[in-house]
Design a protein around this motif. Structure first.
Motif, PDB file in Angstrom:
ATOM      1  N   THR A 108       0.812  -1.217   0.000  1.00  0.00           N
ATOM      2  CA  THR A 108       0.000   0.000   0.000  1.00  0.00           C
ATOM      3  C   THR A 108       0.845   1.266   0.000  1.00  0.00           C
ATOM      4  N   HIS A 109       2.157   1.126  -0.093  1.00  0.00           N
ATOM      5  CA  HIS A 109       3.050   2.285  -0.068  1.00  0.00           C
ATOM      6  C   HIS A 109       3.669   2.511  -1.439  1.00  0.00           C
ATOM      7  N   ALA A 110       4.308   3.648  -1.592  1.00  0.00           N
ATOM      8  CA  ALA A 110       5.084   3.927  -2.797  1.00  0.00           C
ATOM      9  C   ALA A 110       6.410   3.181  -2.731  1.00  0.00           C
ATOM     10  N   ASP A 160      -1.149   5.094   1.328  1.00  0.00           N
ATOM     11  CA  ASP A 160      -2.242   5.658   0.532  1.00  0.00           C
ATOM     12  C   ASP A 160      -2.194   5.206  -0.930  1.00  0.00           C
ATOM     13  N   ARG A 161      -1.411   4.162  -1.243  1.00  0.00           N
ATOM     14  CA  ARG A 161      -1.289   3.700  -2.621  1.00  0.00           C
ATOM     15  C   ARG A 161      -1.951   2.339  -2.831  1.00  0.00           C
ATOM     16  N   GLU A 163      -4.006   2.137  -6.217  1.00  0.00           N
ATOM     17  CA  GLU A 163      -3.119   2.420  -7.344  1.00  0.00           C
ATOM     18  C   GLU A 163      -2.179   1.247  -7.606  1.00  0.00           C
ATOM     19  N   ASN A 164      -1.589   0.690  -6.550  1.00  0.00           N
ATOM     20  CA  ASN A 164      -0.649  -0.418  -6.729  1.00  0.00           C
ATOM     21  C   ASN A 164      -1.345  -1.666  -7.255  1.00  0.00           C
TER      22      ASN A 164
END
Length: 282
Positions: free
Chosen positions: A35-37, A52-53, A56-57
């Protein structure tokens, strides 16, 4: 007489809780990392709270895949793994239950020799016979196909042995009653033995599905077309990239997705799975 000791119950629950935490913590770390960059995981400190990813991921790995590993979408690789695992599980159970039925209920020459020849193949895993098996698959034109992924792995001496042992526990009176009622071999198998074997079938299905899902060496040999890559191969390719750092946030997202089908099978079939192991209905 069993004494009631509340403190023992607390200790038991504490031990179970520690066991759950020990098993679940790596899974939690994998989910949080997904869930992270990518840069958040290269700082040397592993985050323990979700980022917050998330969407998106997972949208990236499911849709377009990882460009550094060939750009194969994870959804396609999961579909390939699903087809392979289901084919192996269903094929192993179908062949094993029919062969065990023939060995137990039919009298033909060299019956026990056939059983022991099947049983001896337990000493010949895929890794031992992998070269001749690959040559046969190649000569039959089954490379880069679902048949090549699954057919060489569907024979199972273990499942045949387990079904044979169960059929030997079925009372002879049941067989005689079916014969008196006019039931032929096929009807006896479908209407009596198969329903009685449902817990065995469920337990074996769970085990064999996971066995097919986690296969790595055989799919690595028989597939060169990226459209037939399995999810385990995909994870390995994502980790071993050349001239670049692995994108660990996408790797962890893929790993989390790869765990979902086996977990779903275990959760949905856990009742029959436990019954098949403890033999409560036999």
């Amino acid at each position: 007489m069993v004494e009631n000791r509340p403190w023992m119950a607390w200790i038991t629950h504490l031990v179970l809780l520690c066991g759950v935490l020990l098993v679940a913590f790596p899974l939690w770390v994998a989910f949080v990392a997904s869930t992270h960059a990518g840069g958040d995981l290269l700082s040397g400190v592993t985050p323990l709270l979700p980022g917050d990813r998330l969407f998106e991921n997972y949208r990236t790995v499911l849709g377009s895949g990882l460009s550094a590993s060939g750009g194969v979408p994870v959804g396609l690789m999961m579909w390939n793994s699903l087809v392979m695992a289901l084919s192996i599980a269903v094929g192993k159970i179908a062949i094993s239950i029919i062969s065990a039925y023939a060995i137990v209920y039919f009298r033909f020459p060299f019956r026990m020799l056939c059983f022991w020849l099947i049983f001896v193949t337990l000493m010949l895993p895929v890794e031992v016979r992998i070269l001749p098996t690959f040559e046969v698959v190649s000569d039959l034109g089954m490379l880069n196909s679902y048949a090549g992924l699954s057919v060489p792995l569907i024979a199972s001496a273990t499942a045949t042995f387990l079904f044979r042992q169960f059929f030997l526990t079925v009372p002879d009176e049941l067989t005689e009653a079916a014969r008196v009622d006019g039931a032929g071999p096929l009807r006896f198998f479908l209407d009596i033995l198969l329903p009685l074997s449902r817990t065995n079938v469920a337990a074996l299905f769970v085990i064999l599905f996971i066995y097919g899902w986690v296969q790595y060496l055989w799919p690595l040999l028989v597939t060169t077309d990226e459209s037939f890559y399995t999810i385990v191969m995909g994870i390995q390719r994502m980790v071993t990239v050349a001239d670049a750092e692995p994108q660990w946030h996408l790797v962890m997202a893929t790993a989390v997705l790869a765990m979902l089908p086996p977990v779903a099978v275990v959760v949905l079939m856990q009742g029959l799975f436990v019954k098949g192991l403890v033999e409560t209905e036999k």
